[in-house]
Design a protein around this motif. Structure first.
Motif, mmCIF file in Angstrom:
data_model
loop_
_atom_site.group_PDB
_atom_site.id
_atom_site.type_symbol
_atom_site.label_atom_id
_atom_site.label_comp_id
_atom_site.label_asym_id
_atom_site.label_seq_id
_atom_site.Cartn_x
_atom_site.Cartn_y
_atom_site.Cartn_z
ATOM 1 N N LEU A 15 0.844 -1.196 0.000
ATOM 2 C CA LEU A 15 0.000 0.000 0.000
ATOM 3 C C LEU A 15 0.878 1.243 0.000
ATOM 4 O O LEU A 15 1.825 1.349 0.781
ATOM 5 C CB LEU A 15 -0.915 0.005 1.226
ATOM 6 N N ASP A 16 0.556 2.180 -0.880
ATOM 7 C CA ASP A 16 1.298 3.439 -0.973
ATOM 8 C C ASP A 16 0.282 4.564 -1.096
ATOM 9 O O ASP A 16 -0.299 4.780 -2.160
ATOM 10 C CB ASP A 16 2.236 3.416 -2.184
ATOM 11 N N ARG A 17 0.082 5.277 0.004
ATOM 12 C CA ARG A 17 -0.922 6.352 0.008
ATOM 13 C C ARG A 17 -0.397 7.638 -0.608
ATOM 14 O O ARG A 17 -1.131 8.617 -0.703
ATOM 15 C CB ARG A 17 -1.408 6.582 1.448
ATOM 16 N N GLN A 18 0.862 7.609 -1.060
ATOM 17 C CA GLN A 18 1.431 8.716 -1.832
ATOM 18 C C GLN A 18 1.798 8.237 -3.234
ATOM 19 O O GLN A 18 2.739 8.737 -3.851
ATOM 20 C CB GLN A 18 2.667 9.293 -1.133
ATOM 21 N N ILE A 19 1.060 7.277 -3.761
ATOM 22 C CA ILE A 19 1.370 6.704 -5.065
ATOM 23 C C ILE A 19 1.325 7.780 -6.152
ATOM 24 O O ILE A 19 0.480 8.674 -6.122
ATOM 25 C CB ILE A 19 0.390 5.551 -5.395
ATOM 26 N N THR A 20 2.266 7.690 -7.088
ATOM 27 C CA THR A 20 2.322 8.645 -8.197
ATOM 28 C C THR A 20 2.386 7.879 -9.515
ATOM 29 O O THR A 20 2.676 6.679 -9.549
ATOM 30 C CB THR A 20 3.569 9.540 -8.102
ATOM 31 N N PHE A 21 2.147 8.606 -10.590
ATOM 32 C CA PHE A 21 2.274 8.004 -11.919
ATOM 33 C C PHE A 21 3.683 7.472 -12.126
ATOM 34 O O PHE A 21 3.884 6.374 -12.661
ATOM 35 C CB PHE A 21 1.936 9.038 -12.999
ATOM 36 N N ASP A 22 4.689 8.244 -11.690
ATOM 37 C CA ASP A 22 6.081 7.828 -11.896
ATOM 38 C C ASP A 22 6.397 6.519 -11.179
ATOM 39 O O ASP A 22 7.115 5.669 -11.709
ATOM 40 C CB ASP A 22 7.038 8.929 -11.425
ATOM 41 N N LYS A 23 5.868 6.347 -9.952
ATOM 42 C CA LYS A 23 6.112 5.092 -9.235
ATOM 43 C C LYS A 23 5.517 3.905 -9.979
ATOM 44 O O LYS A 23 6.168 2.859 -10.145
ATOM 45 C CB LYS A 23 5.523 5.159 -7.824
ATOM 46 N N LEU A 24 4.275 4.063 -10.427
ATOM 47 C CA LEU A 24 3.633 2.987 -11.172
ATOM 48 C C LEU A 24 4.363 2.711 -12.482
ATOM 49 O O LEU A 24 4.575 1.563 -12.868
ATOM 50 C CB LEU A 24 2.170 3.349 -11.456
ATOM 51 N N ASN A 25 4.748 3.778 -13.153
ATOM 52 C CA ASN A 25 5.417 3.627 -14.442
ATOM 53 C C ASN A 25 6.782 2.957 -14.284
ATOM 54 O O ASN A 25 7.157 2.068 -15.064
ATOM 55 C CB ASN A 25 5.572 4.988 -15.110
ATOM 56 N N ALA A 46 7.660 0.933 -11.866
ATOM 57 C CA ALA A 46 7.411 -0.473 -11.534
ATOM 58 C C ALA A 46 7.127 -1.274 -12.799
ATOM 59 O O ALA A 46 7.631 -2.385 -12.983
ATOM 60 C CB ALA A 46 6.257 -0.591 -10.550
ATOM 61 N N MET A 47 6.319 -0.698 -13.686
ATOM 62 C CA MET A 47 6.024 -1.364 -14.953
ATOM 63 C C MET A 47 7.296 -1.569 -15.779
ATOM 64 O O MET A 47 7.531 -2.649 -16.326
ATOM 65 C CB MET A 47 5.024 -0.535 -15.755
ATOM 66 N N ILE A 48 8.133 -0.533 -15.852
ATOM 67 C CA ILE A 48 9.381 -0.622 -16.611
ATOM 68 C C ILE A 48 10.263 -1.733 -16.048
ATOM 69 O O ILE A 48 10.848 -2.529 -16.798
ATOM 70 C CB ILE A 48 10.119 0.731 -16.575
ATOM 71 N N ASP A 88 -6.409 -0.582 -0.896
ATOM 72 C CA ASP A 88 -5.279 -1.287 -0.285
ATOM 73 C C ASP A 88 -4.340 -1.818 -1.369
ATOM 74 O O ASP A 88 -4.497 -1.520 -2.551
ATOM 75 C CB ASP A 88 -5.785 -2.406 0.622
ATOM 76 N N THR A 89 -3.400 -2.635 -0.950
ATOM 77 C CA THR A 89 -2.272 -3.055 -1.767
ATOM 78 C C THR A 89 -2.647 -3.654 -3.111
ATOM 79 O O THR A 89 -2.065 -3.316 -4.142
ATOM 80 C CB THR A 89 -1.422 -4.076 -0.979
ATOM 81 N N MET A 90 -3.588 -4.580 -3.133
ATOM 82 C CA MET A 90 -3.830 -5.326 -4.354
ATOM 83 C C MET A 90 -4.350 -4.457 -5.488
ATOM 84 O O MET A 90 -4.108 -4.770 -6.669
ATOM 85 C CB MET A 90 -4.794 -6.481 -4.080
ATOM 86 N N ALA A 91 -5.020 -3.375 -5.165
ATOM 87 C CA ALA A 91 -5.470 -2.464 -6.220
ATOM 88 C C ALA A 91 -4.274 -1.878 -6.967
ATOM 89 O O ALA A 91 -4.297 -1.721 -8.195
ATOM 90 C CB ALA A 91 -6.317 -1.346 -5.617
ATOM 91 N N LYS A 118 -2.412 -4.823 -8.972
ATOM 92 C CA LYS A 118 -3.112 -5.184 -10.199
ATOM 93 C C LYS A 118 -2.832 -4.184 -11.312
ATOM 94 O O LYS A 118 -2.749 -4.559 -12.500
ATOM 95 C CB LYS A 118 -4.618 -5.301 -9.938
ATOM 96 N N ALA A 119 -2.696 -2.909 -10.952
ATOM 97 C CA ALA A 119 -2.379 -1.893 -11.953
ATOM 98 C C ALA A 119 -1.017 -2.178 -12.585
ATOM 99 O O ALA A 119 -0.854 -2.099 -13.810
ATOM 100 C CB ALA A 119 -2.392 -0.507 -11.318
ATOM 101 N N VAL A 120 -0.026 -2.520 -11.764
ATOM 102 C CA VAL A 120 1.310 -2.842 -12.276
ATOM 103 C C VAL A 120 1.267 -4.124 -13.099
ATOM 104 O O VAL A 120 1.880 -4.221 -14.171
ATOM 105 C CB VAL A 120 2.325 -2.970 -11.126
ATOM 106 N N GLU A 121 0.534 -5.105 -12.615
ATOM 107 C CA GLU A 121 0.420 -6.378 -13.318
ATOM 108 C C GLU A 121 -0.166 -6.187 -14.716
ATOM 109 O O GLU A 121 0.357 -6.709 -15.711
ATOM 110 C CB GLU A 121 -0.448 -7.341 -12.503
ATOM 111 N N VAL A 122 -1.241 -5.408 -14.806
ATOM 112 C CA VAL A 122 -1.894 -5.174 -16.097
ATOM 113 C C VAL A 122 -0.995 -4.359 -17.024
ATOM 114 O O VAL A 122 -0.821 -4.692 -18.205
ATOM 115 C CB VAL A 122 -3.245 -4.464 -15.887
ATOM 116 N N ALA A 123 -0.390 -3.289 -16.485
ATOM 117 C CA ALA A 123 0.438 -2.409 -17.313
ATOM 118 C C ALA A 123 1.678 -3.113 -17.851
ATOM 119 O O ALA A 123 2.149 -2.818 -18.957
ATOM 120 C CB ALA A 123 0.846 -1.175 -16.517
ATOM 121 N N SER A 124 2.219 -4.037 -17.078
ATOM 122 C CA SER A 124 3.444 -4.731 -17.481
ATOM 123 C C SER A 124 3.167 -5.999 -18.270
ATOM 124 O O SER A 124 4.104 -6.680 -18.703
ATOM 125 C CB SER A 124 4.286 -5.063 -16.246
ATOM 126 N N ASP A 125 1.876 -6.332 -18.448
ATOM 127 C CA ASP A 125 1.490 -7.550 -19.160
ATOM 128 C C ASP A 125 2.203 -8.758 -18.559
ATOM 129 O O ASP A 125 2.758 -9.609 -19.255
ATOM 130 C CB ASP A 125 1.810 -7.429 -20.656
#
Length: 263
Positions: free
Chosen positions: A124-134, A136-138, A164-167, A170-177
């Motif tokens: 869980l990251d309550r300060q999640i940003t686009f860059d963090k997700l991106n 992680a995908m990379i 919470d965490t799994m949301a 799942k975003a990273v899982e989907v984005a990274s195929d």
């Protein structure tokens, strides 16, 4: 076994002991009674935003005196999993300070460069940003494996629920195929193994008390540990009808456990 005769009582935290900064009914009396009966007491949480010491300090504010050795959080256990299974890994962390602190304590390598990461750790990251997700995908598209601290989609808060965490995972899982490689938190077998490692007591003499059917109660059922379902958190009594596994005990609040312990 009856609910009074176990040697070790393992309590979930959010939704069982407290919600937010509010202690739940009957908790203090129950813990006090268990201590008078010389029972072992542990606290097991899927929270990736708390170190073991964070839990110690929070419970002490409620008047519950414990040590870090009585606590398992998913942040702590994720560090233990990496230490045991991939000690030379380099992790990119998507999560809050607790995960990094537990990794630092075990001297595990971390990086902010996704191209250097062998693993992506997601909590869980309550300060999640686009860059963090991106990033992680990379990292995952570059070959890093995904390790998730806990499977919770949402967690109870005083106003209802929050993401919470799994949301995030799942975003990273989907984005990274790609696919998640391991989920460390309840109800994983790894979590159950650590519970029974805590003291020299047979698992038949443990009782897990929690508010989530899909984590706390399923954890016990899969591991052969008895469970007590408390109706102060995320899951409801109606949800019991649609699942194949059942708790051994059901209580409305911790007050009922206290009454049972004193009867």
């Amino acid at each position: 076994m009856t609910i009074q005769t176990y040697d070790a009582y393992c309590f979930d935290l959010d939704g069982t002991i407290y919600v937010g900064d509010k202690i739940l009914p009957g908790v203090i009396n129950t813990i006090t009674q268990l201590r008078q009966l010389r029972k072992h007491i542990f606290f097991i949480s899927n929270s990736p935003t708390q170190t073991r010491q964070d839990v110690v300090e929070k419970l002490r504010k409620f008047g519950i005196q414990i040590t870090a050795e009585q606590v398992i959080t998913s942040a702590y256990l994720t560090a233990q999993y990496v230490l045991e299974h991939m000690p030379r890994s380099i992790s990119y962390i998507v999560g809050e300070a607790a995960i990094s602190k537990e990794f630092q304590y075990e001297q595990l390598q971390m990086t902010t460069d996704p191209l250097h990461a062998t693993h992506v750790i997601i909590g869980l990251d309550r300060q999640i940003t686009f860059d963090k997700l991106n990033n992680a995908m990379i990292a995952v598209r570059n070959g890093a494996q995904i390790i998730v601290t806990n499977p919770d989609h949402a967690c109870p808060v005083p106003t209802g629920f929050q993401v919470d965490t799994m949301a995030i995972a799942k975003a990273v899982e989907v984005a990274s195929d790609s696919t998640i490689d391991i989920i460390v938190g309840k109800p994983s077998p790894y979590f159950a193994e650590h519970i029974v490692r805590m003291i020299d007591v047979k698992k038949e003499n443990y009782l897990i008390i929690g508010d989530r059917l899909e984590t706390d109660i399923l954890l016990g059922n899969q591991a052969g540990i008895d469970t007590c379902f408390v109706l102060t958190g995320a899951s409801t009594i109606a949800q019991l009808e649609s699942i194949p596994y059942k708790p051994k005990y059901i209580i409305k609040t911790m007050h009922e456990l206290h009454v049972a312990l004193t009867s």
